[in-house]
Design a protein around this motif. Structure first.
Motif, short mmCIF file in Angstrom:
data_model
loop_
_atom_site.label_atom_id
_atom_site.label_comp_id
_atom_site.label_asym_id
_atom_site.label_seq_id
_atom_site.Cartn_x
_atom_site.Cartn_y
_atom_site.Cartn_z
N LEU A 282 1.01 -1.05 -0.04
CA LEU A 282 -0.02 0.09 0.13
C LEU A 282 0.82 1.32 -0.04
O LEU A 282 1.98 1.23 0.74
CB LEU A 282 -1.01 0.15 1.31
N SER A 283 0.68 2.01 -1.03
CA SER A 283 1.67 3.18 -1.23
C SER A 283 0.62 4.46 -1.35
O SER A 283 0.40 5.01 -2.14
CB SER A 283 2.59 3.15 -2.22
N PRO A 284 0.07 4.92 -0.21
CA PRO A 284 -0.70 5.95 -0.31
C PRO A 284 -0.20 7.34 -0.75
O PRO A 284 0.92 7.68 -0.39
CB PRO A 284 -1.46 6.11 1.14
N VAL A 285 -0.88 8.33 -1.31
CA VAL A 285 -0.39 9.53 -1.64
C VAL A 285 -1.42 10.65 -0.92
O VAL A 285 -2.50 10.42 -0.54
CB VAL A 285 -0.53 9.69 -3.24
N ARG A 286 -0.90 11.85 -0.95
CA ARG A 286 -1.68 12.98 -0.67
C ARG A 286 -2.98 13.30 -1.72
O ARG A 286 -2.36 13.04 -2.92
CB ARG A 286 -0.73 14.26 -0.75
N PRO A 287 -3.81 13.79 -1.37
CA PRO A 287 -4.18 14.21 -0.02
C PRO A 287 -4.81 13.25 0.98
O PRO A 287 -5.28 13.44 1.66
CB PRO A 287 -5.47 15.33 -0.55
N HIS A 288 -4.92 11.89 0.34
CA HIS A 288 -5.43 10.87 1.11
C HIS A 288 -4.62 10.42 2.26
O HIS A 288 -5.17 10.01 3.39
CB HIS A 288 -5.87 9.70 0.17
N PHE A 289 -3.55 10.72 2.37
CA PHE A 289 -2.52 10.57 3.44
C PHE A 289 -1.64 11.64 3.51
O PHE A 289 -0.60 11.49 2.57
CB PHE A 289 -1.96 9.06 3.04
N ASP A 290 -1.42 12.21 4.49
CA ASP A 290 -0.56 13.43 4.65
C ASP A 290 0.53 13.18 5.93
O ASP A 290 -0.27 13.05 7.08
CB ASP A 290 -1.28 14.52 4.88
N LEU A 291 1.65 12.82 5.74
CA LEU A 291 2.59 12.39 6.74
C LEU A 291 2.84 13.53 7.69
O LEU A 291 3.21 13.70 8.84
CB LEU A 291 3.95 12.16 6.26
N ASP B 13 0.37 15.39 8.84
CA ASP B 13 -0.82 15.45 9.82
C ASP B 13 -1.17 14.22 10.36
O ASP B 13 -1.43 13.07 9.94
CB ASP B 13 -2.13 15.63 8.82
N TYR B 14 -0.96 14.45 11.69
CA TYR B 14 -1.11 13.05 12.77
C TYR B 14 -2.35 12.46 12.67
O TYR B 14 -2.47 11.20 12.47
CB TYR B 14 -0.74 13.70 14.17
N ASP B 15 -3.41 13.01 12.48
CA ASP B 15 -4.85 12.46 12.33
C ASP B 15 -4.89 11.58 10.98
O ASP B 15 -5.43 10.59 10.98
CB ASP B 15 -6.00 13.35 12.52
N SER B 16 -4.34 11.94 10.01
CA SER B 16 -4.30 11.72 8.57
C SER B 16 -3.38 9.96 8.97
O SER B 16 -3.74 8.99 8.34
CB SER B 16 -3.88 12.31 7.55
N VAL B 17 -2.19 10.26 9.63
CA VAL B 17 -1.23 9.02 9.62
C VAL B 17 -2.31 8.13 10.47
O VAL B 17 -2.14 6.81 10.33
CB VAL B 17 0.04 9.48 10.24
N LYS B 18 -2.63 8.59 11.43
CA LYS B 18 -3.26 7.49 12.62
C LYS B 18 -4.47 6.99 11.92
O LYS B 18 -4.72 5.49 11.95
CB LYS B 18 -3.89 8.26 13.90
N ARG B 19 -5.40 7.60 11.10
CA ARG B 19 -6.62 7.05 10.34
C ARG B 19 -6.09 5.88 9.41
O ARG B 19 -6.51 4.79 9.45
CB ARG B 19 -7.37 7.93 9.47
N CYS B 20 -4.80 6.08 8.67
CA CYS B 20 -4.31 5.19 7.63
C CYS B 20 -3.88 3.96 8.22
O CYS B 20 -4.03 2.82 7.96
CB CYS B 20 -3.16 5.90 6.91
N LEU B 21 -3.16 4.24 9.53
CA LEU B 21 -2.33 2.95 10.27
C LEU B 21 -3.64 2.20 10.90
O LEU B 21 -3.61 1.12 10.86
CB LEU B 21 -1.52 3.60 11.36
N ASP B 22 -4.55 2.86 11.49
CA ASP B 22 -5.75 2.07 12.11
C ASP B 22 -6.67 1.45 11.01
O ASP B 22 -6.94 0.33 11.20
CB ASP B 22 -6.58 3.17 12.69
#
Length: 66
Positions: free
Chosen positions: A30-39, A41-50
């Motif tokens: 899985l190799s997400p890109v912005r704007p779906h995954f923004d390193l 933005d803590y909340d963005s990273v947490k959502r992706c990892l969860d």
């Protein structure tokens, strides 16, 4: 079900090479890109990892210029 490998920076110079090598060796990547995954933005990273629960993370994202 195979473990998911999360690759940051998969569209960059090194990231593309890493992504190609992993896919050739049948890894589920899985190799997400912005704007779906923004390193940045803590909340963005947490959502992706969860959501994805990757077994392995390879961090190749970087900001550099020529």
């Amino acid at each position: 079900m195979r473990d998911i490998l999360l690759l940051t920076g998969g569209t960059g110079f090194f990231g593309r090479a890493i992504l190609d090598a992993l896919k050739k060796n049948n890894y589920e990547v899985l190799s997400p890109v912005r704007p779906h995954f923004d390193l940045l933005d803590y909340d963005s990273v947490k959502r992706c990892l969860d959501k994805t629960k990757p077994a392995i993370i390879i961090h190749s994202a970087a900001y550099y210029g020529g």
